[in-house]
Design a protein around this motif. Structure first.
Motif, PDB file in Angstrom:
ATOM      1  N   CYS A 144       4.034   3.129   5.446  1.00 24.35           N
ATOM      2  CA  CYS A 144       4.467   3.074   4.170  1.00 24.35           C
ATOM      3  C   CYS A 144       5.153   4.024   3.253  1.00 24.35           C
ATOM      4  CB  CYS A 144       4.030   1.670   3.383  1.00 24.35           C
ATOM      5  SG  CYS A 144       4.612   1.093   1.996  1.00 24.35           S
TER       6      CYS A 144
ATOM      7  N   LEU B 220       4.107   5.188   0.422  1.00 21.27           N
ATOM      8  CA  LEU B 220       3.433   4.089  -1.417  1.00 21.27           C
ATOM      9  C   LEU B 220       1.865   4.572  -0.509  1.00 21.27           C
ATOM     10  CD1 LEU B 220       5.315   2.072  -3.108  1.00 21.27           C
ATOM     11  CD2 LEU B 220       4.673   4.116  -3.390  1.00 21.27           C
ATOM     12  N   CYS B 221       2.041   3.754   0.691  1.00 17.14           N
ATOM     13  CA  CYS B 221       0.361   3.596   0.404  1.00 17.14           C
ATOM     14  C   CYS B 221      -0.245   4.302   2.198  1.00 17.14           C
ATOM     15  CB  CYS B 221      -0.086   2.162   1.881  1.00 17.14           C
ATOM     16  SG  CYS B 221       1.343   1.155   2.903  1.00 17.14           S
TER      17      CYS B 221
ATOM     18  N   GLU C 110       0.525   3.486   5.347  1.00 16.38           N
ATOM     19  CA  GLU C 110      -0.230   2.522   6.263  1.00 16.38           C
ATOM     20  C   GLU C 110       0.747   2.174   7.219  1.00 16.38           C
ATOM     21  OE1 GLU C 110      -2.972   1.910   7.529  1.00 16.38           O
ATOM     22  OE2 GLU C 110      -4.056   3.399   5.689  1.00 16.38           O
TER      23      GLU C 110
ATOM     24  N   CYS D 105       5.964  -0.740   2.090  1.00 16.82           N
ATOM     25  CA  CYS D 105       5.765  -2.480   2.674  1.00 16.82           C
ATOM     26  C   CYS D 105       6.254  -3.100   1.017  1.00 16.82           C
ATOM     27  CB  CYS D 105       3.946  -2.540   2.539  1.00 16.82           C
ATOM     28  SG  CYS D 105       3.359  -1.953   3.045  1.00 16.82           S
TER      29      CYS D 105
ATOM     30  N   CYS E 156       4.188  -3.062  -1.820  1.00 17.88           N
ATOM     31  CA  CYS E 156       3.562  -2.015  -2.575  1.00 17.88           C
ATOM     32  C   CYS E 156       5.330  -2.293  -3.315  1.00 17.88           C
ATOM     33  CB  CYS E 156       4.039  -0.924  -1.618  1.00 17.88           C
ATOM     34  SG  CYS E 156       2.385  -1.049  -0.649  1.00 17.88           S
TER      35      CYS E 156
ATOM     36  N   ASN F  97       5.038  -2.358  -7.410  1.00 11.74           N
ATOM     37  CA  ASN F  97       5.295  -1.032  -8.530  1.00 11.74           C
ATOM     38  C   ASN F  97       6.853  -0.840  -9.314  1.00 11.74           C
ATOM     39  OD1 ASN F  97       3.278   1.811  -7.541  1.00 11.74           O
ATOM     40  ND2 ASN F  97       3.490   0.230  -6.096  1.00 11.74           N
TER      41      ASN F  97
END
Length: 304
Positions: free
Chosen positions: A244, A246-247, A249, A264, A267, A271
């Motif tokens: 992802c 953003l994260c 993971e 994700c 995520c 946002n």
């Protein structure tokens, strides 16, 4: 004649591990008897045995004592391991059974002492008077002193190999083999192989939970070449769907916003709700249309 011959047989010292195993078997038997007894009262009102639990346990232990120590000079655990008690106060080295006084004092020290400790705790636990508090402190001090003596006795037992419990040392009763031990028939090569295998299995059980399989899979997949059978645009998208944006993971429910990067669902959704002018942190693209990742790309990427 038979009894006199039996009393003249020589004694065989018992290994420390066998004596400790016998004690553990005795505890397991007491717990089993207690659990089976309490199962008989499952249909009754809860807590029906709570007020009489020390007395009931003492009665069950009395029955066990009658059919083990009193009758056979050995506990259940000792009988399983071919062990019995010997009167160590006798001057001869030949086997001598326990006297009636030793059997009676064994009952008082083991069963009676445990009952007294549990019953006194119940009697003085809710009493707030100064006299009861003093008696409770004396009982606690005595119990702690006995446990300290038991610890010292256990250390001496580890050094010398006799009298595994404080009761045995006070009464002068010693564990000996009932019959001579037979020669071991198990090969040491087989035993070593079993020990090594069990040690390796325990090491794996300890090590495997520490490995992050998901990150390892992600690292291996990053070394692989682009997915064969897909178009150039799909290959570009699959190359970014391993994490992802953003994260960082592995993307959960992967979605796209119109650029080659993957997010994700939670995520990107959170946002975008927070900031309507949210842009991709990788390429700066605005959110044009939130779409789930194509099914065939996601599944192919997982197989990689």
């Amino acid at each position: 004649m038979a009894s006199s011959i039996g009393n003249e047989k020589s004694v065989n010292p018992v290994l420390r591990i066998s004596q400790l195993d016998a004690l553990e078997l005795n505890k397991a038997l007491e717990q089993l008897v207690w659990s089976q007894f309490t199962n008989c009262f499952h249909g009754f009102k809860p807590g029906v045995l709570a007020h009489f639990e020390p007395e009931v346990k003492a009665f069950l232990c009395l029955i066990l004592w009658k059919f083990t120590i009193y009758s056979k000079n050995a506990t259940v655990g000792q009988a399983i391991l071919n062990i019995q008690y010997k009167n160590n106060l006798s001057q001869t080295e030949k086997y001598q059974p326990l006297s009636k006084h030793q059997k009676l004092w064994y009952l008082i020290f083991t069963v009676g002492g445990r009952w007294l400790e549990e019953r006194c705790y119940d009697l003085f636990s809710n009493r707030q008077q100064q006299s009861f508090c003093k008696i409770k402190s004396y009982i606690g001090f005595g119990s702690g002193l006995l446990r300290l003596c038991g610890l010292v006795n256990f250390l001496i037992f580890l050094r010398k190999g006799t009298f595994a419990t404080l009761t045995e040392r006070i009464l002068g009763i010693r564990s000996v083999f009932s019959k001579p031990q037979s020669v071991r028939q198990v090969g040491f090569e087989y035993m070593n192989r079993e020990l090594l295998w069990h040690g390796f299995a325990e090491f794996l059980i300890y090590l495997l939970p520490l490995i992050n399989v998901q990150k390892l899979k992600l690292k291996i997949s990053s070394w692989c070449s682009p997915i064969a059978g897909l178009s150039s645009s799909e290959n570009t998208l699959a190359a970014h769907c391993r994490e992802c944006s953003l994260c960082g993971e592995w993307p959960t429910m992967p979605h796209t916003i119109g650029c080659p990067h993957v997010f994700c669902y939670y995520c990107i959704k959170s946002n975008f709700i927070f900031d309507m002018y949210f842009t991709c942190p990788k390429c700066g693209s605005e959110v044009h249309d939130l779409q789930p990742l194509k099914y065939k790309i996601e599944m192919t990427e997982l197989r990689v």
